[in-house]
Scaffold this motif. Structure first.
Motif, PDB file in Angstrom:
ATOM      1  N   TRP A 216       0.823  -1.208   0.128  1.00  0.00           N
ATOM      2  CA  TRP A 216       0.084  -0.062  -0.094  1.00  0.00           C
ATOM      3  C   TRP A 216       0.826   1.316   0.042  1.00  0.00           C
ATOM      4  CZ3 TRP A 216      -4.578  -0.665  -1.639  1.00  0.00           C
ATOM      5  CH2 TRP A 216      -4.986  -1.702  -1.147  1.00  0.00           C
ATOM      6  N   ILE A 217       2.072   1.255   0.678  1.00  0.00           N
ATOM      7  CA  ILE A 217       3.063   2.460   0.574  1.00  0.00           C
ATOM      8  C   ILE A 217       3.520   2.593  -0.828  1.00  0.00           C
ATOM      9  CG2 ILE A 217       5.136   3.161   1.548  1.00  0.00           C
ATOM     10  CD1 ILE A 217       4.596   1.670   4.060  1.00  0.00           C
ATOM     11  N   ALA A 218       3.753   1.284  -1.443  1.00  0.00           N
ATOM     12  CA  ALA A 218       4.261   1.619  -2.892  1.00  0.00           C
ATOM     13  C   ALA A 218       3.063   2.321  -3.631  1.00  0.00           C
ATOM     14  CB  ALA A 218       4.829   0.292  -3.440  1.00  0.00           C
ATOM     15  N   ILE A 247       6.922   5.107 -14.177  1.00  0.00           N
ATOM     16  CA  ILE A 247       5.894   4.891 -13.087  1.00  0.00           C
ATOM     17  C   ILE A 247       5.758   3.376 -12.608  1.00  0.00           C
ATOM     18  CG2 ILE A 247       3.431   4.708 -12.928  1.00  0.00           C
ATOM     19  CD1 ILE A 247       3.241   7.150 -14.789  1.00  0.00           C
ATOM     20  N   THR A 248       6.275   2.345 -13.731  1.00  0.00           N
ATOM     21  CA  THR A 248       6.224   1.179 -12.982  1.00  0.00           C
ATOM     22  C   THR A 248       7.452   0.764 -12.310  1.00  0.00           C
ATOM     23  OG1 THR A 248       5.262   0.429 -15.484  1.00  0.00           O
ATOM     24  CG2 THR A 248       6.188  -1.290 -14.080  1.00  0.00           C
ATOM     25  N   PHE A 249       8.398   1.291 -12.502  1.00  0.00           N
ATOM     26  CA  PHE A 249       9.969   1.272 -11.769  1.00  0.00           C
ATOM     27  C   PHE A 249       9.720   1.772 -10.471  1.00  0.00           C
ATOM     28  CE2 PHE A 249      14.003   2.855 -10.155  1.00  0.00           C
ATOM     29  CZ  PHE A 249      14.365   1.700 -10.115  1.00  0.00           C
ATOM     30  N   THR A 250       8.763   2.902 -10.173  1.00  0.00           N
ATOM     31  CA  THR A 250       8.314   3.458  -8.946  1.00  0.00           C
ATOM     32  C   THR A 250       7.640   2.496  -8.143  1.00  0.00           C
ATOM     33  OG1 THR A 250       8.278   5.806 -10.030  1.00  0.00           O
ATOM     34  CG2 THR A 250       7.180   5.267  -7.790  1.00  0.00           C
ATOM     35  N   PHE A 251       6.600   1.860  -8.713  1.00  0.00           N
ATOM     36  CA  PHE A 251       5.887   0.768  -7.712  1.00  0.00           C
ATOM     37  C   PHE A 251       6.775  -0.190  -7.367  1.00  0.00           C
ATOM     38  CE2 PHE A 251       3.270  -3.046  -7.765  1.00  0.00           C
ATOM     39  CZ  PHE A 251       2.572  -2.560  -6.651  1.00  0.00           C
ATOM     40  N   VAL A 252       7.524  -1.014  -8.455  1.00  0.00           N
ATOM     41  CA  VAL A 252       8.476  -2.041  -8.081  1.00  0.00           C
ATOM     42  C   VAL A 252       9.514  -1.665  -7.209  1.00  0.00           C
ATOM     43  CG1 VAL A 252       9.899  -3.646  -9.043  1.00  0.00           C
ATOM     44  CG2 VAL A 252       8.032  -3.042 -10.389  1.00  0.00           C
ATOM     45  N   ALA A 253      10.043  -0.566  -7.286  1.00  0.00           N
ATOM     46  CA  ALA A 253      11.119  -0.241  -6.290  1.00  0.00           C
ATOM     47  C   ALA A 253      10.399   0.222  -5.071  1.00  0.00           C
ATOM     48  CB  ALA A 253      11.945   1.007  -6.937  1.00  0.00           C
ATOM     49  N   GLY A 254       9.332   0.727  -5.006  1.00  0.00           N
ATOM     50  CA  GLY A 254       8.724   1.027  -3.666  1.00  0.00           C
ATOM     51  C   GLY A 254       8.039  -0.194  -2.851  1.00  0.00           C
TER      52      GLY A 254
END
Length: 349
Positions: A216-218, A247-254
Motif C-alpha cells: 500500500w505504501i508503494a 511509473i512502473t519502476f516506481t511501484f516495483v522499487a517501492g
C-alpha cells in the motif's frame, strides 16, 4: 474404562527443530532457485482469497440461512476471482500495451542507456558557471557511473526469458495460494505437521504485516508520482521521456523498503536532468516531499507492527543483497520479520 484421547500432538524438541530446519531449507531453496515471485504470490493468493471470502460471506449472510453452504460458495467464488483476474488483466494489457509488456526488459535497457548518456553529458546539462565549479575527479565519477549503468543495460538485454519465467512462477504461486485458502480444514495432525503449521502461520503473519503494508505504501507513492509525471510536469513544459517505465519502476522499487525509495529518487532525477536542471530540481524536490510522508507511514505501519528499526532493515537488506542479489533486497524484510517472530515466540528476544 477407556482413557480419554490426548488433546493434541506432543511436540518434542526434535520435532520442533526438524520443522525449523525444513522451513529454513525451503526458504534457502526458494532464493537459490529464483522462486521468490512464486512464494510471494502464494502468500498473496492465500490472503486475497481469505479476504474476498470474508467479504462475500458478509454480503450474502443477509439472504442465506445456511452458513456452511454460504461459506463454501464464497470460498469457491473468491478463489475463482483470484485465479481468473490476472488472466483478464493480462488479456487487457496484451490488447492495449502488448509491446510494453512483452518488451519490458528491452525498454528498461534503453532507459538505462539513456541514463548513462545523461550522466556523461552532465557538464553540458548544467549552467556554465555551475559546471566550472565541478571538481576534476567528477568526469571520472561520471564515466564510472555510466559504465555501471551500461553493464546493467547489457544484462537486461538477456533478461527476456527470465522476465516471462518470473511471471509464470508468480501466477502458479497465485493459484497455489488460492487453492490452499479454500481447502477443508485438516483433521488431527501429526506432531511434525502441527509444528510446520505453526511455522507457516508465523510466516503468513509476517507477510501480512510487512509486505501488505509495503504494497500500500508503494501504491500510494506510485499514484502521486504518476500524477506528477503525467500532469504536473507537462503543465510546466517539462515532460520526461520513458514516463510509463518510470511509473512502473516506481511501484516495483517501492516494494523494497528504504533502499527502493533512494534508487527511485536517483533514476527519476537523472532522467529529469536530461530535460533541464530545473526539471531535475523539481523531480528531486517532489520525490523528497512524498518520500518524507512515506517514511512517516512506513515507521508507523511497518515499524510498529514488526518492531524493526531502520538500522535492522538496512543491515539485513545489504547482507541479503550481497548474497542473493536484487531478490535478497525484496526477501530480506520479510524473512527477517519472520525470524523475529519466531524468536519472540520462544521468548529469546
Amino acid at each position: 474404562m477407556a482413557l480419554p484421547a490426548p488433546a493434541g500432538p506432543v511436540l518434542t524438541r526434535g520435532v520442533v527443530i526438524a520443522s525449523y530446519l525444513l522451513v529454513a531449507g525451503t526458504l534457502l531453496l526458494v532464493m537459490w532457485r529464483g522462486l521468490l515471485p512464486g512464494l510471494l504470490c502464494v502468500c498473496l493468493g492465500f490472503l486475497l482469497t481469505r479476504w474476498l471470502t470474508g467479504c462475500l460471506v458478509k454480503a450474502t449472510r443477509r439472504v442465506s440461512n445456511t452458513p456452511v453452504r454460504t461459506l463454501r460458495l464464497a470460498q469457491v467464488a473468491a478463489a475463482g476471482v483470484v485465479m481468473l483476474l490476472p488472466l483478464v488483466l493480462l488479456a487487457i494489457g496484451l490488447t492495449h500495451s502488448r509491446g510494453y509488456l512483452v518488451e519490458a526488459p528491452q525498454q528498461y535497457r534503453e532507459l538505462l542507456d539513456y541514463m548513462a548518456r545523461t550522466v556523461l553529458e552532465l557538464r553540458l546539462k548544467l549552467p556554465p558557471d555551475m559546471a566550472a565549479h565541478l571538481p576534476e575527479g567528477a568526469a571520472e565519477i561520471q564515466r564510472t557511473i555510466a559504465a555501471y549503468l551500461g553493464a546493467k543495460a547489457g544484462a537486461l538485454a538477456m533478461a527476456g526469458r527470465a522476465w516471462l519465467a518470473g511471471l509464470l512462477f508468480a501466477y502458479v504461486g497465485l493459484l497455489i495460494g488460492a487453492l490452499a485458502a479454500v481447502r477443508p480444514p485438516p483433521g488431527d495432525l501429526r506432531p511434525l505437521a502441527q509444528a510446520l503449521r505453526t511455522r507457516i502461520i508465523l510466516f503468513g503473519e509476517a507477510f501480512r504485516q510487512i509486505v501488505a503494508a509495503q504494497f500500500w505504501i508503494a501504491a500510494f507513492n506510485t499514484v502521486l508520482t504518476a500524477l506528477f509525471l503525467l500532469f504536473v510536469l507537462p503543465m510546466w513544459d517539462m515532460a520526461l521521456p520513458y514516463t510509463p517505465m518510470l511509473i512502473t519502476f516506481t511501484f516495483v522499487a517501492g516494494l523494497v523498503p528504504i533502499v527502493g525509495n533512494l534508487v527511485c529518487n536517483v533514476v527519476i532525477t537523472i532522467v529529469g536532468l536530461s530535460v533541464s536542471p530545473l526539471a531535475a530540481a523539481a523531480c528531486l524536490g517532489f520525490l523528497i516531499l512524498i518520500h518524507k510522508a512515506e517514511y512517516v507511514i512506513n515507521a508507523k505501519v511497518v515499524g510498529r507492527r514488526t518492531h524493526m528499526g531502520v538500522w535492522e532493515l538496512l543491515s539485513v537488506m545489504f547482507v541479503a543483497e550481497a548474497v542473493f542479489g536484487p531478490a535478497g533486497l525484496v526477501a530480506a524484510p520479510l524473512f527477517y520479520a519472520y525470524l523475529k517472530k519466531e524468536l519472540v515466540a520462544v521468548r529469546l528476544v
